[in-house]
Design a protein around this motif. Structure first.
Motif, PDB file in Angstrom:
ATOM      1  N   ALA A   1       0.859  -1.194   0.000  1.00 22.79           N
ATOM      2  CA  ALA A   1       0.000   0.000   0.000  1.00 22.79           C
ATOM      3  C   ALA A   1       0.888   1.234   0.000  1.00 22.79           C
ATOM      4  O   ALA A   1       1.994   1.218   0.533  1.00 22.79           O
ATOM      5  CB  ALA A   1      -0.890  -0.004   1.237  1.00 22.79           C
TER       6      ALA A   1
ATOM      7  N   THR B   1       6.042   9.609   1.515  1.00 19.42           N
ATOM      8  CA  THR B   1       6.993  10.453   2.273  1.00 19.42           C
ATOM      9  C   THR B   1       7.672   9.670   3.395  1.00 19.42           C
ATOM     10  O   THR B   1       8.458  10.237   4.149  1.00 19.42           O
ATOM     11  CB  THR B   1       6.297  11.675   2.917  1.00 19.42           C
TER      12      THR B   1
ATOM     13  N   SER C   1       6.178  16.539   7.772  1.00 19.95           N
ATOM     14  CA  SER C   1       5.800  16.307   6.371  1.00 19.95           C
ATOM     15  C   SER C   1       4.306  16.523   6.155  1.00 19.95           C
ATOM     16  O   SER C   1       3.762  16.104   5.133  1.00 19.95           O
ATOM     17  CB  SER C   1       6.143  14.863   6.014  1.00 19.95           C
TER      18      SER C   1
ATOM     19  N   THR D   1      -0.126  11.376   4.155  1.00 19.88           N
ATOM     20  CA  THR D   1      -1.562  11.076   4.234  1.00 19.88           C
ATOM     21  C   THR D   1      -1.916  10.454   5.590  1.00 19.88           C
ATOM     22  O   THR D   1      -1.058   9.868   6.261  1.00 19.88           O
ATOM     23  CB  THR D   1      -1.964  10.074   3.134  1.00 19.88           C
TER      24      THR D   1
ATOM     25  N   SER E   1       2.403   7.877  13.201  1.00 18.33           N
ATOM     26  CA  SER E   1       3.245   9.070  13.084  1.00 18.33           C
ATOM     27  C   SER E   1       3.065  10.032  14.247  1.00 18.33           C
ATOM     28  O   SER E   1       2.003  10.098  14.868  1.00 18.33           O
ATOM     29  CB  SER E   1       2.914   9.793  11.779  1.00 18.33           C
TER      30      SER E   1
HETATM   31  C1  LIG Z   1      10.674  15.997   5.404  1.00 12.34           C
HETATM   32  C2  LIG Z   1       9.991  14.904   6.168  1.00 12.34           C
HETATM   33  C3  LIG Z   1       9.629  15.124   7.482  1.00 12.34           C
HETATM   34  C4  LIG Z   1       8.997  14.118   8.203  1.00 12.34           C
HETATM   35  N1  LIG Z   1       8.624  14.377   9.487  1.00 12.34           N
HETATM   36  C5  LIG Z   1       7.970  13.438  10.187  1.00 12.34           C
HETATM   37  C6  LIG Z   1       7.554  13.707  11.533  1.00 12.34           C
HETATM   38  O1  LIG Z   1       7.760  14.792  12.082  1.00 12.34           O
HETATM   39  N2  LIG Z   1       6.913  12.717  12.191  1.00 12.34           N
HETATM   40  C7  LIG Z   1       6.661  11.502  11.617  1.00 12.34           C
HETATM   41  O2  LIG Z   1       6.074  10.662  12.264  1.00 12.34           O
HETATM   42  N3  LIG Z   1       7.034  11.232  10.357  1.00 12.34           N
HETATM   43  C8  LIG Z   1       7.684  12.153   9.632  1.00 12.34           C
HETATM   44  N4  LIG Z   1       8.067  11.879   8.347  1.00 12.34           N
HETATM   45  C9  LIG Z   1       7.827  10.526   7.781  1.00 12.34           C
HETATM   46  C10 LIG Z   1       6.523  10.340   6.990  1.00 12.34           C
HETATM   47  O3  LIG Z   1       6.045  11.567   6.485  1.00 12.34           O
HETATM   48  C11 LIG Z   1       5.455   9.627   7.817  1.00 12.34           C
HETATM   49  O4  LIG Z   1       5.890   8.308   8.102  1.00 12.34           O
HETATM   50  C12 LIG Z   1       4.084   9.564   7.138  1.00 12.34           C
HETATM   51  O5  LIG Z   1       3.130   9.031   8.013  1.00 12.34           O
HETATM   52  C13 LIG Z   1       4.072   8.729   5.860  1.00 12.34           C
HETATM   53  O6  LIG Z   1       2.835   8.974   5.207  1.00 12.34           O
HETATM   54  P1  LIG Z   1       2.687   8.698   3.651  1.00 12.34           P
HETATM   55  O7  LIG Z   1       1.296   8.968   3.269  1.00 12.34           O
HETATM   56  O8  LIG Z   1       3.715   9.416   2.886  1.00 12.34           O
HETATM   57  O9  LIG Z   1       2.949   7.123   3.623  1.00 12.34           O
HETATM   58  P2  LIG Z   1       3.872   6.265   2.663  1.00 12.34           P
HETATM   59  O10 LIG Z   1       5.286   6.704   2.741  1.00 12.34           O
HETATM   60  O11 LIG Z   1       3.261   6.175   1.326  1.00 12.34           O
HETATM   61  O12 LIG Z   1       3.744   4.832   3.371  1.00 12.34           O
HETATM   62  C14 LIG Z   1       4.267   4.629   4.658  1.00 12.34           C
HETATM   63  C15 LIG Z   1       3.876   3.220   5.129  1.00 12.34           C
HETATM   64  O13 LIG Z   1       2.482   3.171   5.315  1.00 12.34           O
HETATM   65  C16 LIG Z   1       1.897   2.140   4.528  1.00 12.34           C
HETATM   66  N5  LIG Z   1       0.616   2.680   4.075  1.00 12.34           N
HETATM   67  C17 LIG Z   1       0.404   3.869   3.450  1.00 12.34           C
HETATM   68  N6  LIG Z   1      -0.918   4.047   3.257  1.00 12.34           N
HETATM   69  C18 LIG Z   1      -1.529   2.945   3.762  1.00 12.34           C
HETATM   70  C19 LIG Z   1      -2.887   2.528   3.852  1.00 12.34           C
HETATM   71  N7  LIG Z   1      -3.881   3.272   3.397  1.00 12.34           N
HETATM   72  N8  LIG Z   1      -3.143   1.331   4.421  1.00 12.34           N
HETATM   73  C20 LIG Z   1      -2.153   0.562   4.901  1.00 12.34           C
HETATM   74  N9  LIG Z   1      -0.865   0.897   4.841  1.00 12.34           N
HETATM   75  C21 LIG Z   1      -0.562   2.077   4.285  1.00 12.34           C
HETATM   76  C22 LIG Z   1       2.902   1.866   3.430  1.00 12.34           C
HETATM   77  O14 LIG Z   1       2.799   0.536   2.959  1.00 12.34           O
HETATM   78  C23 LIG Z   1       4.208   2.106   4.142  1.00 12.34           C
HETATM   79  O15 LIG Z   1       4.578   0.964   4.869  1.00 12.34           O
HETATM   80  C24 LIG Z   1       8.720  12.855   7.592  1.00 12.34           C
HETATM   81  C25 LIG Z   1       9.064  12.654   6.261  1.00 12.34           C
HETATM   82  C26 LIG Z   1       9.696  13.650   5.552  1.00 12.34           C
HETATM   83  C27 LIG Z   1      10.046  13.388   4.117  1.00 12.34           C
END
Ligand SMILES: Cc1cc2nc3c(=O)[nH]c(=O)nc-3n(C[C@H](O)[C@H](O)[C@H](O)COP(=O)(O)OP(=O)(O)OC[C@H]3O[C@@H](n4cnc5c(N)ncnc54)[C@H](O)[C@@H]3O)c2cc1C
Length: 487
Positions: A75, A80, A141, A146, A155
């Protein structure tokens, strides 16, 4: 361990195109390329194909078909993530939730929001603002990540010290299992009867099911917020001041620390007015009613002065507060300007160990010849060392990876944990062998098997095989050889 899928790429794509808009079944390399990694671009893999379903029924059908043929499913939210959790499987399908981007309902009376999983974290607070409400967990982020990804990674963010991580702000999730079953976990009440499966799903890194709907709690916006910025001439003093604030009984809305590399980089980037000569900087936000904030700010200033702060300044306007945070929130990209590459680690330690661990890291930084900038959630002991390196220098990436692994193992040694909020994914799979023993890991495997007996949902992430762990643990003196190599 997954076995080879029993279907060709063309046949699978053909089946998906029978019920998903063919434009959203991606098979060509050029369009697949952006999906090859998440925010941790050090780990990449091209997927077999990517699908972007638009309805829950379509998600269910994708899962059933993949189950039938033994095709791995990963998924993906916004990609990010920082642990390679959404990195594709080369013989698998990436199931993007990008089209599930609607806020279904904001209920100001209940103070809740019903969301599709692809809704951006910040969009929730933007929409709730009309009712004087907001969503607490605020990853840096948040403009892009999402809520589905937030649930999968549990997160956190600056405000989690006071308002909790994702798990503390959820009411329920709807999940599609690998067999295509649609289940709701949690309830509208404060407690749900039976075992707390909501906590199990939160932080399960996409290994147990695909989240298709989320219901979150909303918070009333605080009347007032002010931030105290305190500079220190040593990391130890700043570390002690973090403990001092908590000991004093103040629970700040956020309590963040930056070291000298991060201070200068962030100040160059945001012109935030940071004390550039300081060895460490604390940003301590206090929010609540006017009286509360007034009282706690005065106390925080006094605690900082007493514990050796060389400068103390408190924001006097919303603009000033926003500027002080702007530096902190843009610290990652700011550090990106002073090094060709950086590797953001994530580990958690008991607060009292802050000074010890930061000093230990300084020593390792000399040993590996790699600079480290620290900018992190000090209040909850959640470290984010940024190791600066240049991927074009042969061997530097491998040294960086090893250095990062040692930081995580140090976190375990002092009673902490190998992740605070970014998850395990592929990145920290080795250190799971250090954090947990075989019995504990077997329990994780048993839970995974209960949801996904064939092991095809995000395989190879989060929980290592016992054999891998035994091998890793048996690499005695594993760091000493490389230490000698680095002099
Ligand atoms: C500049 C920067 C700053 C950040 N700061 C923080 C911070 O302060 N705190 C923090 O906690 N994180 C931080 N992050 C990390 C990241 O943004 C988080 O982990 C965020 O929750 C990921 O969300 P995403 O939608 O991008 O998920 P993705 O990267 O697309 O996926 C992350 C994981 O979730 C799973 N997943 C995604 N959607 C679903 C779904 N609908 N059902 C089941 N599984 C799913 C994926 O398989 C994967 O294992 C940061 C990242 C960046 C690049």
């Amino acid at each position: 361990m997954t076995t080879k899928p029993k279907v060709s790429k063309a046949a699978l794509a053909e089946q998906f195109r029978g019920f998903i808009d063919p434009d959203y079944v991606i098979t060509d390399d050029e369009t697949l390329k952006p999906y090859e990694c998440d925010g941790l671009a050090m780990y990449c893999e091209m997927p077999m194909l990517v699908v972007l379903p638009e309805t829950v029924e379509q998600v269910q059908r994708v899962m059933r078909i993949c189950s039938e043929y033994g095709v791995p499913v990963v998924a993906r939210g916004a990609g990010t993530g920082l642990c390679a959790g959404a990195m594709p499987h080369k013989e698998g399908v990436v199931l993007s939730l990008a089209k599930f981007n609607r806020i279904l309902k904001i209920d100001p009376l209940e103070r809740t929001a019903r969301l599709q999983p692809g809704v951006r974290n910040l969009a929730i607070s933007e929409e709730a603002a009309q009712f004087g409400l907001y969503y607490g967990p605020d990853p840096s982020s948040q403009i892009a990540c999402t809520i589905g990804g937030n649930v999968a990674e549990n997160s956190g963010g600056v405000h989690c010290l006071k308002y909790g991580l994702t798990v503390h702000n959820l009411l329920s999730v709807e999940l599609i299992t690998m067999e295509g079953e649609r289940i709701t976990i949690g309830s509208d009440g404060l407690d749900a009867c039976g075992m707390d499966l909501l906590a199990l799903i939160t932080g399960s890194e996409g290994l147990l099911g695909v989240v298709t709907e989320v219901k979150v709690k909303l918070l009333p916006k605080p009347e007032v917020a002010q931030v105290v910025m305190a500079g220190f001439d040593s990391i130890e003093k700043a570390g002690d001041a973090v403990g001092g604030i908590i000991e004093h009984g103040i629970i700040p809305g956020g309590l963040e620390m930056m070291d000298s590399h991060a201070i200068v980089a962030a100040d160059d980037f945001a012109q935030a007015g940071y004390p550039r000569e300081a060895k460490a900087l604390l940003l301590c936000e206090v929010d609540g009613t006017e009286e509360e904030v007034h009282e706690h700010i005065a106390e925080a200033e006094e605690v900082f002065r007493k514990l050796g702060a060389t400068s103390v300044r408190t924001s006097q306007s919303e603009e000033e507060r926003a500027l002080l945070w702007k530096g902190r929130k843009s610290a990652f990209p700011a550090v990106g300007r002073i090094s060709p590459d950086y590797y953001c680690m994530d580990g958690t330690i008991p607060r009292r160990q802050l000074a010890r661990v930061l000093l230990e890291m300084e020593k390792m930084s000399d040993e590996y010849g790699l600079r480290v900038a620290n900018v992190f959630h000090a209040g909850d002991g959640n470290l984010h060392p940024l190791i600066l390196f240049d991927a074009n220098v042969p061997g530097e990436f491998e040294r960086t990876e090893e250095f990062g692994g040692r930081i995580l193992e140090l976190c375990v040694e002092v009673g902490g944990c190998i992740t605070g909020e970014h998850g395990v994914g592929v990145e920290k799979i080795r250190q799971m062998a250090v954090q947990f023993n075989d019995e504990e890991l077997q329990q994780f495997h048993d839970v995974k098997a209960a949801f996904d007996p064939a092991g095809i949902l995000n395989p190879g992430k989060g929980v290592p095989t016992l054999r891998f762990c035994q091998e890793y643990r048996s690499l005695e003196h594993k760091h000493e050889h490389t230490e000698a190599d680095h002099g």
